[in-house]
Write a protein that holds these residues in place. Sequence first.
Motif, PDB file in Angstrom:
ATOM      1  N   PHE A   1       0.840  -1.203   0.000  1.00 38.49           N
ATOM      2  CA  PHE A   1       0.000   0.000   0.000  1.00 38.49           C
ATOM      3  C   PHE A   1       0.871   1.247   0.000  1.00 38.49           C
ATOM      4  CE2 PHE A   1      -2.035   3.330   2.599  1.00 38.49           C
ATOM      5  CZ  PHE A   1      -3.136   3.608   1.807  1.00 38.49           C
ATOM      6  N   TYR A   2       1.826   1.317   0.924  1.00 37.66           N
ATOM      7  CA  TYR A   2       2.688   2.494   1.019  1.00 37.66           C
ATOM      8  C   TYR A   2       3.637   2.608  -0.172  1.00 37.66           C
ATOM      9  CZ  TYR A   2       0.913   3.390   5.696  1.00 37.66           C
ATOM     10  OH  TYR A   2       0.096   3.679   6.747  1.00 37.66           O
ATOM     11  N   GLU A   3       4.092   1.484  -0.709  1.00 31.60           N
ATOM     12  CA  GLU A   3       4.937   1.536  -1.899  1.00 31.60           C
ATOM     13  C   GLU A   3       4.202   2.185  -3.060  1.00 31.60           C
ATOM     14  OE1 GLU A   3       7.916  -2.256  -1.095  1.00 31.60           O
ATOM     15  OE2 GLU A   3       6.160  -2.551  -2.387  1.00 31.60           O
ATOM     16  N   GLY A   4       2.891   2.016  -3.120  1.00 35.17           N
ATOM     17  CA  GLY A   4       2.089   2.653  -4.158  1.00 35.17           C
ATOM     18  C   GLY A   4       2.105   4.168  -4.082  1.00 35.17           C
ATOM     19  N   PHE A   5       2.564   4.704  -2.971  1.00 36.44           N
ATOM     20  CA  PHE A   5       2.680   6.158  -2.790  1.00 36.44           C
ATOM     21  C   PHE A   5       4.141   6.611  -2.781  1.00 36.44           C
ATOM     22  CE2 PHE A   5      -1.581   5.354  -1.335  1.00 36.44           C
ATOM     23  CZ  PHE A   5      -2.286   6.474  -1.758  1.00 36.44           C
ATOM     24  N   GLY A   6       5.037   5.739  -3.221  1.00 33.25           N
ATOM     25  CA  GLY A   6       6.435   6.121  -3.348  1.00 33.25           C
ATOM     26  C   GLY A   6       7.310   5.839  -2.145  1.00 33.25           C
ATOM     27  N   PHE A   7       6.797   5.175  -1.125  1.00 31.95           N
ATOM     28  CA  PHE A   7       7.615   4.812   0.035  1.00 31.95           C
ATOM     29  C   PHE A   7       8.425   3.565  -0.288  1.00 31.95           C
ATOM     30  CE2 PHE A   7       4.383   7.407   2.058  1.00 31.95           C
ATOM     31  CZ  PHE A   7       5.099   8.090   3.039  1.00 31.95           C
ATOM     32  N   ARG A   8       9.647   3.501   0.265  1.00 34.67           N
ATOM     33  CA  ARG A   8      10.519   2.342   0.090  1.00 34.67           C
ATOM     34  C   ARG A   8      11.039   1.901   1.454  1.00 34.67           C
ATOM     35  NH1 ARG A   8       7.895   1.995  -3.659  1.00 34.67           N
ATOM     36  NH2 ARG A   8       8.371   2.691  -5.745  1.00 34.67           N
ATOM     37  N   GLN A   9      11.141   0.592   1.621  1.00 36.86           N
ATOM     38  CA  GLN A   9      11.616   0.041   2.893  1.00 36.86           C
ATOM     39  C   GLN A   9      13.030   0.506   3.180  1.00 36.86           C
ATOM     40  OE1 GLN A   9      11.113  -4.177   3.394  1.00 36.86           O
ATOM     41  NE2 GLN A   9      12.381  -4.233   5.232  1.00 36.86           N
ATOM     42  N   GLN A  10      13.275   0.825   4.452  1.00 39.33           N
ATOM     43  CA  GLN A  10      14.596   1.223   4.935  1.00 39.33           C
ATOM     44  C   GLN A  10      14.983   0.283   6.068  1.00 39.33           C
ATOM     45  OE1 GLN A  10      16.323   4.176   3.629  1.00 39.33           O
ATOM     46  NE2 GLN A  10      14.755   3.674   2.109  1.00 39.33           N
ATOM     47  N   GLY A  11      15.980  -0.551   5.853  1.00 40.41           N
ATOM     48  CA  GLY A  11      16.477  -1.415   6.912  1.00 40.41           C
ATOM     49  C   GLY A  11      15.608  -2.640   7.146  1.00 40.41           C
ATOM     50  N   ALA A  12      15.948  -3.325   8.233  1.00 41.22           N
ATOM     51  CA  ALA A  12      15.270  -4.573   8.598  1.00 41.22           C
ATOM     52  C   ALA A  12      13.951  -4.290   9.293  1.00 41.22           C
ATOM     53  CB  ALA A  12      16.177  -5.394   9.509  1.00 41.22           C
ATOM     54  N   GLY A  13      13.091  -5.282   9.304  1.00 41.71           N
ATOM     55  CA  GLY A  13      11.834  -5.173  10.023  1.00 41.71           C
ATOM     56  C   GLY A  13      12.066  -5.225  11.528  1.00 41.71           C
ATOM     57  N   TYR A  14      11.041  -4.879  12.267  1.00 41.43           N
ATOM     58  CA  TYR A  14      11.112  -4.871  13.730  1.00 41.43           C
ATOM     59  C   TYR A  14       9.717  -5.112  14.297  1.00 41.43           C
ATOM     60  CZ  TYR A  14       9.361  -0.076  13.190  1.00 41.43           C
ATOM     61  OH  TYR A  14       8.601   1.028  12.853  1.00 41.43           O
ATOM     62  N   LEU A  15       9.664  -5.503  15.541  1.00 43.48           N
ATOM     63  CA  LEU A  15       8.385  -5.683  16.225  1.00 43.48           C
ATOM     64  C   LEU A  15       8.088  -4.438  17.054  1.00 43.48           C
ATOM     65  CD1 LEU A  15       8.348  -9.344  17.588  1.00 43.48           C
ATOM     66  CD2 LEU A  15       7.002  -8.383  15.716  1.00 43.48           C
ATOM     67  N   GLU A  16       6.888  -3.945  16.905  1.00 47.18           N
ATOM     68  CA  GLU A  16       6.396  -2.862  17.759  1.00 47.18           C
ATOM     69  C   GLU A  16       5.064  -3.325  18.318  1.00 47.18           C
ATOM     70  OE1 GLU A  16       4.735   1.612  17.158  1.00 47.18           O
ATOM     71  OE2 GLU A  16       6.737   1.211  16.336  1.00 47.18           O
ATOM     72  N   ASP A  17       4.997  -3.462  19.627  1.00 47.98           N
ATOM     73  CA  ASP A  17       3.793  -3.972  20.287  1.00 47.98           C
ATOM     74  C   ASP A  17       3.369  -5.319  19.712  1.00 47.98           C
ATOM     75  OD1 ASP A  17       3.539  -1.623  21.950  1.00 47.98           O
ATOM     76  OD2 ASP A  17       2.842  -0.578  20.156  1.00 47.98           O
TER      77      ASP A  17
END
Length: 149
Positions: free
Chosen positions: A123-139
């Motif tokens: 969804f966010y990639e469709g707006f030009g966002f690109r992943q930065q770094g590794a994933g993480y857990l939040e809550d």
Amino acid sequence: MTLSWTTKPFADLTLAELYALLQLRSAVFVVEQTCAFQDIDGQDQAAYHLLGYTESGALAAYARLFAAGISYPEASIGRVAVSPQLRRYGLGRQLLAQALTTVETLFGAQPIQIGAQLYLQKFYEGFGFRQQGAGYLEDDIPHIHMLRS
């Protein structure tokens, strides 16, 4: 369905607006996602609050907008939420498009950083966002940092 949009700093929110946005955030991030976390995190006061209303005046979509240096070194968007009862109308796309436009209006054209739930990456990639770094857990929910240049 088209929404009417308003953006306000925390100090300009009415009690009714504050109650409605906290109610929507609770419905999405606490109840729907069954996630006990500290939603009221002390950052609301530094944010601009983007509110999208239906013709009947119900809050349907919401996001927090931050200038660079508050949540991340870049400007940022957070607490992106659409009312669960209104998800089938494409309001998430309207909300993010409005958030991007509003960030540029408020803070100028610049990179935007987000902490996105992993399942929303495309969804966010469709707006030009690109992943930065590794994933993480939040809550206990998988997240990734994403940047839009």
